[in-house]
Scaffold this active site. Structure first.
Site, PDB file in Angstrom:
ATOM      1  N   SER A  57      79.860  37.366  66.617  1.00 58.60           N
ATOM      2  CA  SER A  57      80.239  37.682  64.854  1.00 58.60           C
ATOM      3  C   SER A  57      79.992  38.788  64.252  1.00 58.60           C
ATOM      4  O   SER A  57      78.596  39.679  64.587  1.00 58.60           O
ATOM      5  CB  SER A  57      78.769  37.114  63.987  1.00 58.60           C
ATOM      6  OG  SER A  57      78.860  35.657  64.883  1.00 58.60           O
ATOM      7  N   HIS A  92      84.596  36.657  63.293  1.00 56.95           N
ATOM      8  CA  HIS A  92      85.054  36.228  64.518  1.00 56.95           C
ATOM      9  C   HIS A  92      86.895  36.611  64.783  1.00 56.95           C
ATOM     10  O   HIS A  92      87.472  36.096  64.240  1.00 56.95           O
ATOM     11  CB  HIS A  92      84.781  35.248  65.937  1.00 56.95           C
ATOM     12  CG  HIS A  92      82.867  34.538  66.137  1.00 56.95           C
ATOM     13  ND1 HIS A  92      83.015  35.148  67.210  1.00 56.95           N
ATOM     14  CD2 HIS A  92      82.741  34.574  65.103  1.00 56.95           C
ATOM     15  CE1 HIS A  92      81.723  34.527  67.241  1.00 56.95           C
ATOM     16  NE2 HIS A  92      81.127  34.732  65.968  1.00 56.95           N
ATOM     17  N   HIS A  95      81.319  27.912  70.310  1.00 54.43           N
ATOM     18  CA  HIS A  95      80.451  27.611  70.114  1.00 54.43           C
ATOM     19  C   HIS A  95      79.728  26.527  70.917  1.00 54.43           C
ATOM     20  O   HIS A  95      80.506  25.391  70.135  1.00 54.43           O
ATOM     21  CB  HIS A  95      79.004  28.676  68.951  1.00 54.43           C
ATOM     22  CG  HIS A  95      80.035  29.918  68.662  1.00 54.43           C
ATOM     23  ND1 HIS A  95      80.822  30.051  67.889  1.00 54.43           N
ATOM     24  CD2 HIS A  95      78.527  30.880  68.614  1.00 54.43           C
ATOM     25  CE1 HIS A  95      80.280  31.675  67.457  1.00 54.43           C
ATOM     26  NE2 HIS A  95      79.314  31.901  67.897  1.00 54.43           N
ATOM     27  N   TYR A 154      77.815  24.887  69.316  1.00 59.70           N
ATOM     28  CA  TYR A 154      77.848  23.937  67.794  1.00 59.70           C
ATOM     29  C   TYR A 154      79.011  23.274  66.968  1.00 59.70           C
ATOM     30  O   TYR A 154      79.394  22.717  66.431  1.00 59.70           O
ATOM     31  CB  TYR A 154      76.713  24.417  66.240  1.00 59.70           C
ATOM     32  CG  TYR A 154      77.537  25.664  66.130  1.00 59.70           C
ATOM     33  CD1 TYR A 154      78.715  25.703  65.385  1.00 59.70           C
ATOM     34  CD2 TYR A 154      76.499  26.901  66.580  1.00 59.70           C
ATOM     35  CE1 TYR A 154      78.515  26.974  65.148  1.00 59.70           C
ATOM     36  CE2 TYR A 154      77.311  28.205  66.082  1.00 59.70           C
ATOM     37  CZ  TYR A 154      78.115  28.273  65.711  1.00 59.70           C
ATOM     38  OH  TYR A 154      78.529  29.114  64.903  1.00 59.70           O
ATOM     39  N   GLU A 155      80.140  24.130  68.092  1.00 57.91           N
ATOM     40  CA  GLU A 155      81.660  23.981  66.912  1.00 57.91           C
ATOM     41  C   GLU A 155      81.817  22.540  67.448  1.00 57.91           C
ATOM     42  O   GLU A 155      82.456  22.046  66.755  1.00 57.91           O
ATOM     43  CB  GLU A 155      82.738  24.969  67.681  1.00 57.91           C
ATOM     44  CG  GLU A 155      81.884  26.150  66.486  1.00 57.91           C
ATOM     45  CD  GLU A 155      82.773  27.384  67.157  1.00 57.91           C
ATOM     46  OE1 GLU A 155      84.374  27.191  67.340  1.00 57.91           O
ATOM     47  OE2 GLU A 155      82.378  28.408  67.821  1.00 57.91           O
ATOM     48  N   ALA A 197      74.662  38.441  68.097  1.00 56.65           N
ATOM     49  CA  ALA A 197      74.373  38.617  66.702  1.00 56.65           C
ATOM     50  C   ALA A 197      73.101  37.401  66.297  1.00 56.65           C
ATOM     51  O   ALA A 197      73.609  36.304  67.283  1.00 56.65           O
ATOM     52  CB  ALA A 197      75.973  37.825  65.075  1.00 56.65           C
ATOM     53  N   MET A 240      72.970  31.913  68.210  1.00 58.20           N
ATOM     54  CA  MET A 240      73.238  30.103  68.474  1.00 58.20           C
ATOM     55  C   MET A 240      74.369  30.232  70.017  1.00 58.20           C
ATOM     56  O   MET A 240      75.212  29.743  69.520  1.00 58.20           O
ATOM     57  CB  MET A 240      73.638  29.541  67.190  1.00 58.20           C
ATOM     58  CG  MET A 240      72.921  29.443  66.684  1.00 58.20           C
ATOM     59  SD  MET A 240      74.041  29.200  64.972  1.00 58.20           S
ATOM     60  CE  MET A 240      72.408  28.746  63.973  1.00 58.20           C
ATOM     61  N   SER A 241      74.368  31.384  71.031  1.00 58.13           N
ATOM     62  CA  SER A 241      75.289  31.718  70.920  1.00 58.13           C
ATOM     63  C   SER A 241      74.700  32.038  73.166  1.00 58.13           C
ATOM     64  O   SER A 241      73.381  32.022  73.162  1.00 58.13           O
ATOM     65  CB  SER A 241      76.750  33.017  70.998  1.00 58.13           C
ATOM     66  OG  SER A 241      75.768  33.589  71.331  1.00 58.13           O
ATOM     67  N   ASN A 291      68.440  39.839  61.159  1.00 54.92           N
ATOM     68  CA  ASN A 291      67.428  39.247  60.294  1.00 54.92           C
ATOM     69  C   ASN A 291      66.935  39.289  61.283  1.00 54.92           C
ATOM     70  O   ASN A 291      66.872  39.422  62.084  1.00 54.92           O
ATOM     71  CB  ASN A 291      67.997  37.731  59.298  1.00 54.92           C
ATOM     72  CG  ASN A 291      68.712  37.057  60.822  1.00 54.92           C
ATOM     73  OD1 ASN A 291      70.003  36.534  61.041  1.00 54.92           O
ATOM     74  ND2 ASN A 291      67.431  36.250  60.822  1.00 54.92           N
ATOM     75  N   HIS A 308      74.794  32.657  56.697  1.00 56.45           N
ATOM     76  CA  HIS A 308      76.080  33.369  58.254  1.00 56.45           C
ATOM     77  C   HIS A 308      76.526  34.708  57.496  1.00 56.45           C
ATOM     78  O   HIS A 308      76.426  35.354  57.796  1.00 56.45           O
ATOM     79  CB  HIS A 308      76.907  31.849  58.139  1.00 56.45           C
ATOM     80  CG  HIS A 308      78.261  32.667  59.139  1.00 56.45           C
ATOM     81  ND1 HIS A 308      77.765  33.427  60.244  1.00 56.45           N
ATOM     82  CD2 HIS A 308      79.915  32.553  58.857  1.00 56.45           C
ATOM     83  CE1 HIS A 308      78.749  33.333  61.248  1.00 56.45           C
ATOM     84  NE2 HIS A 308      79.923  32.973  60.102  1.00 56.45           N
TER      85      HIS A 308
END
Ligand code: HPA
Length: 263
Positions: A25, A55, A77, A79-80, A107, A202-203, A226, A238
Site C-alpha cells: 500500500s 495500489h 489480499h 480479505y478481498e 505497510a 494484512m498481507s 502507524n 486506511h
C-alpha cells in the site's frame, strides 16, 4: 501457465527475470522507476482485478539499477475475496520468468516503540495469526514446505548492508499476519505482543509461503505507517496508511536500489 508466460514474454521479451518485487500500500510508485513494459493486471488471466486503493495494478518487467526485475504493483489480499492463494498465479509466473528471488513489501503497524511510523522493518520471521494457508488443497508432497529459513538469511544480510550504506535504519522483527480487513483490537495487539510479534499487517505471509513452495528465495520489508492499535492515541485508518506510506517509501526505494546495484 504456458499461455500466460507466452503472453507476458511476447510483450516484455523473453530475457530471464532475476528478481520479483511485490509493492505494498502506498508503495506503487516504484513500478514507475522501472525501464520496461507495464502490463495491466486486467490483461493477465488469473491476476487480481479490482484491488485496493493505494495500489498500482500493473506488472512491470524491465530494468531497475541494471537488474531485470518483475514488479507487481499490487497484490490481492486474503480479505478481498477470501482466497489466501490469490497471488499463486502471479508467483508461478515469476518463477516461470526465471526469477530466483522475491522481495515483498507492505505497510504495517508497529508494536515496537523503537520502530516508529516512517521507519522500515526487515522481516526476520513471521507469525501466521490467521491460521489460513495458501497451500491448503495442494495435492503434492511439495505442500509440506519447511519454513525454518523462510526469510532468507543471505538476502537479509544483503538488504541490511544496502540499508547501512544508505544510512537507513533497517531493524529486523517478526511480522504477524492478521486477516483484516478490520483492524486489530487493542486486546489482539496485546496478544500479538505476547506471542512475539513486532509488527502487524494484512498481507505478505501467504506470498512468503507460496514463494517458498515454488523454490524462490524470499525477503520482505515493512514500511511502518502507524503504531498498532492501543499503542498510541493516533487514529488508525486506511487513509492514514496511504498518507503515511510515502514517508517510508523513499527510504525503501533507496535501500532497494542499492541492494540491486550490489547484486
Ligand atoms: N494493522 C494491520 N495492517 C496494517 C496496519 C495495522 O495497524 N497498518 C498498516 N497496515
Amino acid at each position: 501457465m504456458s499461455d500466460l508466460l507466452s503472453l507476458v514474454q511476447a510483450r516484455a521479451g523473453a530475457a530471464p527475470v532475476r528478481l520479483g518485487l511485490i509493492l505494498g500500500s502506498g508503495l506503487g510508485h516504484l513500478a514507475q522507476a522501472v525501464q520496461g513494459v507495464a502490463i495491466p493486471y486486467g490483461d493477465l488471466p488469473g491476476f487480481p482485478h479490482a484491488g485496493v486503493s493505494g495500489h498500482n495494478p500493473n506488472l512491470v518487467i524491465g530494468d531497475l539499477e541494471g537488474v531485470r526485475v518483475a514488479v507487481f504493483g499490487a497484490r490481492e489480499h486474503y480479505y478481498e475475496n477470501g482466497n489466501p492463494a490469490a497471488m499463486r498465479p502471479a508467483l508461478e509466473l515469476l518463477k516461470a520468468l526465471g526469477a530466483q528471488a522475491l522481495i515483498a513489501t507492505n505497510a504495517a503497524g508497529s508494536l515496537r516503540p523503537d520502530i516508529p511510523p516512517g521507519d522500515l522493518m526487515l522481516l526476520s520471521d513471521h507469525i501466521n495469526f490467521s491460521g489460513l494457508n495458501p497451500l491448503i488443497g495442494e495435492r503434492t508432497d511439495a505442500r509440506f514446505v519447511p519454513m525454518g529459513d523462510a526469510h532468507d538469511p543471505a538476502l537479509r544480510a544483503d538488504l541490511r548492508a544496502a540499508a547501512e550504506a544508505e544510512g537507513v535504519a533497517l531493524p529486523e522483527g517478526v511480522y504477524t499476519w492478521y486477516s483484516g480487513p478490520s483492524f486489530e483490537t487493542p486486546a489482539e495487539i496485546r496478544a500479538i505482543k505476547i506471542l512475539g510479534g513486532d509488527a502487524v499487517g494484512m498481507s505478505t505471509v501467504p506470498e512468503v509461503i507460496l514463494a517458498r513452495f515454488l523454490g524462490l528465495r524470499v525477503a520482505a520489508i515493512s514500511t511502518i505507517t502507524n503504531m498498532a492499535q492501543g499503542m498510541s492515541d493516533e487514529k488508525i485508518s486506511h487513509e492514514h496508511t496511504k498518507a503515511m506510506a510515502p514517508l517510508g517509501a523513499a527510504k525503501l526505494e533507496r535501500v532497494l536500489r542499492r541492494f540491486l546495484r550490489n547484486l
